[in-house]
Design an enzyme around this catalytic site. Sequence first.
Site, PDB file in Angstrom:
ATOM      1  CG  HIS A   1      -4.390  -3.233   2.455  1.00 40.29           C
ATOM      2  ND1 HIS A   1      -3.533  -2.829   3.446  1.00 40.29           N
ATOM      3  CD2 HIS A   1      -4.986  -2.115   1.985  1.00 40.29           C
ATOM      4  CE1 HIS A   1      -3.617  -1.516   3.584  1.00 40.29           C
ATOM      5  NE2 HIS A   1      -4.484  -1.058   2.708  1.00 40.29           N
TER       6      HIS A   1
ATOM      7  CB  CYS B   1      -0.992  -0.044   1.166  1.00 40.20           C
ATOM      8  SG  CYS B   1      -2.379   1.097   0.969  1.00 40.20           S
TER       9      CYS B   1
ATOM     10  CD  GLU C   1      -2.635  -6.581   4.903  1.00 43.32           C
ATOM     11  OE1 GLU C   1      -2.822  -5.436   5.354  1.00 43.32           O
ATOM     12  OE2 GLU C   1      -1.991  -6.801   3.853  1.00 43.32           O
TER      13      GLU C   1
END
Length: 206
Positions: free
Chosen positions: A180, A79, A182
Amino acid sequence: MIAIIDYGMGNLHSVSKAVERLGYEAFVTADAQEIMEADGAILPGVGAFGDAMQNLQNTGLDEVTRYYAASGKPLLGICLGMQLLFSESEEYGTHKGLNLLPGKVIRFQGDFKVPHMGWNKLGFHQKSPLFVGLDQGHVYFVHSYHAKPERASDLLATTDYNGQVTAIVGSGNVYGMQFHPEKSGDLGMSLLCNFLALTGAREAVR
Protein backbone atom coordinates in the site's frame (compact mmCIF):
# COMPACT_ATOMS: atom_id res chain seq x y z
CA MET A 1 -7.46 14.17 -13.30
CA ILE A 2 -6.83 10.74 -11.80
CA ALA A 3 -9.64 8.16 -11.80
CA ILE A 4 -9.89 5.77 -8.83
CA ILE A 5 -11.83 2.83 -10.26
CA ASP A 6 -14.74 1.91 -7.99
CA TYR A 7 -15.86 -1.71 -8.32
CA GLY A 8 -16.96 -2.01 -4.71
CA MET A 9 -13.85 -3.58 -3.17
CA GLY A 10 -11.18 -0.94 -2.89
CA ASN A 11 -9.57 1.22 -0.25
CA LEU A 12 -10.96 4.11 -2.28
CA HIS A 13 -10.89 6.88 0.29
CA SER A 14 -7.29 6.40 1.40
CA VAL A 15 -5.99 6.17 -2.16
CA SER A 16 -7.98 9.21 -3.27
CA LYS A 17 -6.74 11.26 -0.30
CA ALA A 18 -3.14 10.20 -0.97
CA VAL A 19 -3.40 11.40 -4.58
CA GLU A 20 -4.85 14.70 -3.39
CA ARG A 21 -2.09 15.11 -0.78
CA LEU A 22 0.40 14.88 -3.62
CA GLY A 23 -1.32 17.80 -5.32
CA TYR A 24 -3.40 16.04 -7.98
CA GLU A 25 -7.15 15.97 -8.49
CA ALA A 26 -8.69 12.54 -7.93
CA PHE A 27 -12.21 11.26 -8.37
CA VAL A 28 -13.75 7.92 -7.42
CA THR A 29 -15.89 6.57 -10.24
CA ALA A 30 -17.50 3.53 -11.85
CA ASP A 31 -18.44 5.48 -14.99
CA ALA A 32 -16.73 4.15 -18.12
CA GLN A 33 -16.56 7.50 -19.91
CA GLU A 34 -15.11 9.28 -16.89
CA ILE A 35 -12.45 6.59 -16.51
CA MET A 36 -11.51 6.66 -20.19
CA GLU A 37 -11.17 10.46 -20.13
CA ALA A 38 -8.88 10.49 -17.08
CA ASP A 39 -5.16 11.24 -17.41
CA GLY A 40 -4.32 8.25 -15.23
CA ALA A 41 -6.24 5.49 -13.48
CA ILE A 42 -5.72 3.54 -10.26
CA LEU A 43 -7.25 0.13 -9.58
CA PRO A 44 -7.19 -0.41 -5.80
CA GLY A 45 -8.37 -3.53 -4.05
CA VAL A 46 -8.97 -5.25 -0.73
CA GLY A 47 -10.48 -8.73 -0.41
CA ALA A 48 -10.59 -11.95 -2.43
CA PHE A 49 -9.50 -12.18 -6.07
CA GLY A 50 -12.55 -14.13 -7.27
CA ASP A 51 -15.03 -11.73 -5.69
CA ALA A 52 -13.18 -8.76 -7.14
CA MET A 53 -13.20 -10.18 -10.67
CA GLN A 54 -16.90 -10.98 -10.33
CA ASN A 55 -17.60 -7.38 -9.33
CA LEU A 56 -15.53 -6.07 -12.24
CA GLN A 57 -17.37 -8.33 -14.68
CA ASN A 58 -20.82 -7.52 -13.28
CA THR A 59 -20.21 -3.80 -13.73
CA GLY A 60 -18.37 -4.08 -17.05
CA LEU A 61 -15.32 -2.48 -15.45
CA ASP A 62 -13.14 -5.43 -16.45
CA GLU A 63 -13.43 -4.41 -20.12
CA VAL A 64 -13.17 -0.72 -19.26
CA THR A 65 -9.89 -1.39 -17.44
CA ARG A 66 -8.56 -3.38 -20.40
CA TYR A 67 -9.55 -0.61 -22.81
CA TYR A 68 -7.90 1.93 -20.56
CA ALA A 69 -4.66 -0.06 -20.53
CA ALA A 70 -4.83 -0.35 -24.34
CA SER A 71 -5.20 3.43 -24.60
CA GLY A 72 -1.60 3.85 -23.49
CA LYS A 73 -2.42 6.04 -20.50
CA PRO A 74 -0.85 5.06 -17.16
CA LEU A 75 -2.70 2.47 -15.07
CA LEU A 76 -1.67 1.44 -11.54
CA GLY A 77 -2.96 -1.56 -9.60
CA ILE A 78 -2.53 -1.48 -5.81
CA CYS A 79 -2.49 -4.57 -3.56
CA LEU A 80 -5.33 -6.81 -4.80
CA GLY A 81 -5.59 -4.40 -7.71
CA MET A 82 -2.08 -5.40 -8.75
CA GLN A 83 -2.95 -9.08 -8.55
CA LEU A 84 -6.00 -8.53 -10.77
CA LEU A 85 -3.68 -7.36 -13.57
CA PHE A 86 -2.37 -10.92 -13.94
CA SER A 87 -3.74 -13.85 -15.94
CA GLU A 88 -5.16 -15.89 -13.07
CA SER A 89 -5.19 -16.59 -9.34
CA GLU A 90 -5.45 -19.74 -7.27
CA GLU A 91 -7.16 -17.96 -4.35
CA TYR A 92 -10.14 -20.14 -3.33
CA GLY A 93 -10.12 -21.95 -6.67
CA THR A 94 -8.84 -20.86 -10.07
CA HIS A 95 -10.04 -17.48 -11.29
CA LYS A 96 -9.16 -15.63 -14.49
CA GLY A 97 -7.77 -12.12 -14.09
CA LEU A 98 -7.58 -9.13 -16.40
CA ASN A 99 -4.63 -10.73 -18.22
CA LEU A 100 -2.82 -7.44 -18.74
CA LEU A 101 0.36 -9.05 -17.39
CA PRO A 102 1.09 -12.75 -17.99
CA GLY A 103 1.54 -14.69 -14.77
CA LYS A 104 -0.24 -16.31 -11.86
CA VAL A 105 -1.11 -15.29 -8.30
CA ILE A 106 -0.31 -18.05 -5.79
CA ARG A 107 -0.50 -18.56 -2.03
CA PHE A 108 2.57 -18.40 0.18
CA GLN A 109 3.77 -21.92 0.95
CA GLY A 110 5.99 -22.87 3.87
CA ASP A 111 6.35 -22.94 7.62
CA PHE A 112 6.15 -19.20 8.22
CA LYS A 113 3.57 -16.59 9.12
CA VAL A 114 0.83 -15.91 6.57
CA PRO A 115 -0.39 -13.32 5.80
CA HIS A 116 2.80 -11.44 5.12
CA MET A 117 2.16 -8.32 7.18
CA GLY A 118 4.52 -5.50 8.03
CA TRP A 119 7.40 -3.38 6.75
CA ASN A 120 9.85 -4.95 4.31
CA LYS A 121 12.64 -3.49 2.22
CA LEU A 122 12.28 -3.19 -1.54
CA GLY A 123 14.99 -4.34 -3.91
CA PHE A 124 14.93 -2.60 -7.30
CA HIS A 125 15.69 -4.98 -10.18
CA GLN A 126 15.81 -2.66 -13.15
CA LYS A 127 15.42 0.95 -14.14
CA SER A 128 11.91 2.33 -14.04
CA PRO A 129 10.40 5.82 -14.11
CA LEU A 130 8.79 4.87 -10.79
CA PHE A 131 12.23 4.82 -9.16
CA VAL A 132 13.60 8.15 -10.37
CA GLY A 133 15.31 9.96 -7.51
CA LEU A 134 14.53 7.20 -5.00
CA ASP A 135 16.62 4.87 -2.86
CA GLN A 136 15.58 1.36 -1.87
CA GLY A 137 13.69 1.39 1.42
CA HIS A 138 10.84 -0.13 3.41
CA VAL A 139 7.14 -0.25 2.50
CA TYR A 140 4.08 -1.80 4.14
CA PHE A 141 2.65 -5.16 3.00
CA VAL A 142 -0.49 -7.10 3.93
CA HIS A 143 -1.15 -10.15 1.73
CA SER A 144 -1.49 -13.94 1.72
CA TYR A 145 -1.03 -14.39 -2.04
CA HIS A 146 1.71 -13.14 -4.31
CA ALA A 147 2.21 -12.75 -8.05
CA LYS A 148 4.62 -14.76 -10.17
CA PRO A 149 5.16 -12.85 -13.44
CA GLU A 150 5.99 -14.95 -16.50
CA ARG A 151 8.27 -12.30 -17.97
CA ALA A 152 11.37 -11.30 -16.07
CA SER A 153 11.14 -7.85 -17.67
CA ASP A 154 7.84 -7.20 -15.84
CA LEU A 155 9.45 -7.64 -12.42
CA LEU A 156 10.58 -4.21 -11.28
CA ALA A 157 11.10 -4.78 -7.55
CA THR A 158 10.92 -7.55 -4.98
CA THR A 159 11.08 -7.92 -1.24
CA ASP A 160 12.46 -10.79 0.85
CA TYR A 161 9.89 -12.80 2.79
CA ASN A 162 11.18 -16.36 3.00
CA GLY A 163 12.38 -15.88 -0.57
CA GLN A 164 11.89 -13.25 -3.24
CA VAL A 165 8.36 -11.87 -3.38
CA THR A 166 7.03 -9.68 -6.18
CA ALA A 167 6.57 -6.11 -4.93
CA ILE A 168 6.35 -3.89 -8.04
CA VAL A 169 5.58 -4.86 -11.63
CA GLY A 170 5.38 -2.92 -14.84
CA SER A 171 5.01 -3.33 -18.58
CA GLY A 172 4.60 -0.32 -20.83
CA ASN A 173 1.98 1.92 -19.25
CA VAL A 174 0.68 -0.74 -16.81
CA TYR A 175 2.11 -0.82 -13.27
CA GLY A 176 1.32 -2.61 -10.04
CA MET A 177 2.38 -2.38 -6.39
CA GLN A 178 1.66 -5.26 -4.02
CA PHE A 179 2.06 -3.05 -0.96
CA HIS A 180 0.00 0.00 0.00
CA PRO A 181 1.96 3.08 -1.13
CA GLU A 182 -0.46 5.37 0.68
CA LYS A 183 0.42 3.60 3.96
CA SER A 184 4.15 3.27 3.29
CA GLY A 185 5.59 6.55 4.50
CA ASP A 186 7.79 8.78 2.41
CA LEU A 187 8.97 6.05 0.03
CA GLY A 188 5.46 4.83 -0.72
CA MET A 189 4.20 8.35 -1.38
CA SER A 190 7.24 9.10 -3.55
CA LEU A 191 6.58 5.99 -5.66
CA LEU A 192 2.96 7.07 -6.04
CA CYS A 193 4.09 10.59 -6.93
CA ASN A 194 6.38 9.25 -9.65
CA PHE A 195 3.46 7.29 -11.11
CA LEU A 196 1.26 10.39 -11.08
CA ALA A 197 3.97 12.34 -12.88
CA LEU A 198 3.73 9.82 -15.74
CA THR A 199 0.09 10.72 -16.29
CA GLY A 200 0.89 14.23 -17.44
CA ALA A 201 -1.96 15.48 -15.28
CA ARG A 202 -1.52 19.02 -14.10
CA GLU A 203 -1.17 19.41 -10.38
CA ALA A 204 -4.13 21.12 -8.79
CA VAL A 205 -3.68 24.72 -7.71
CA ARG A 206 -3.28 24.81 -3.93
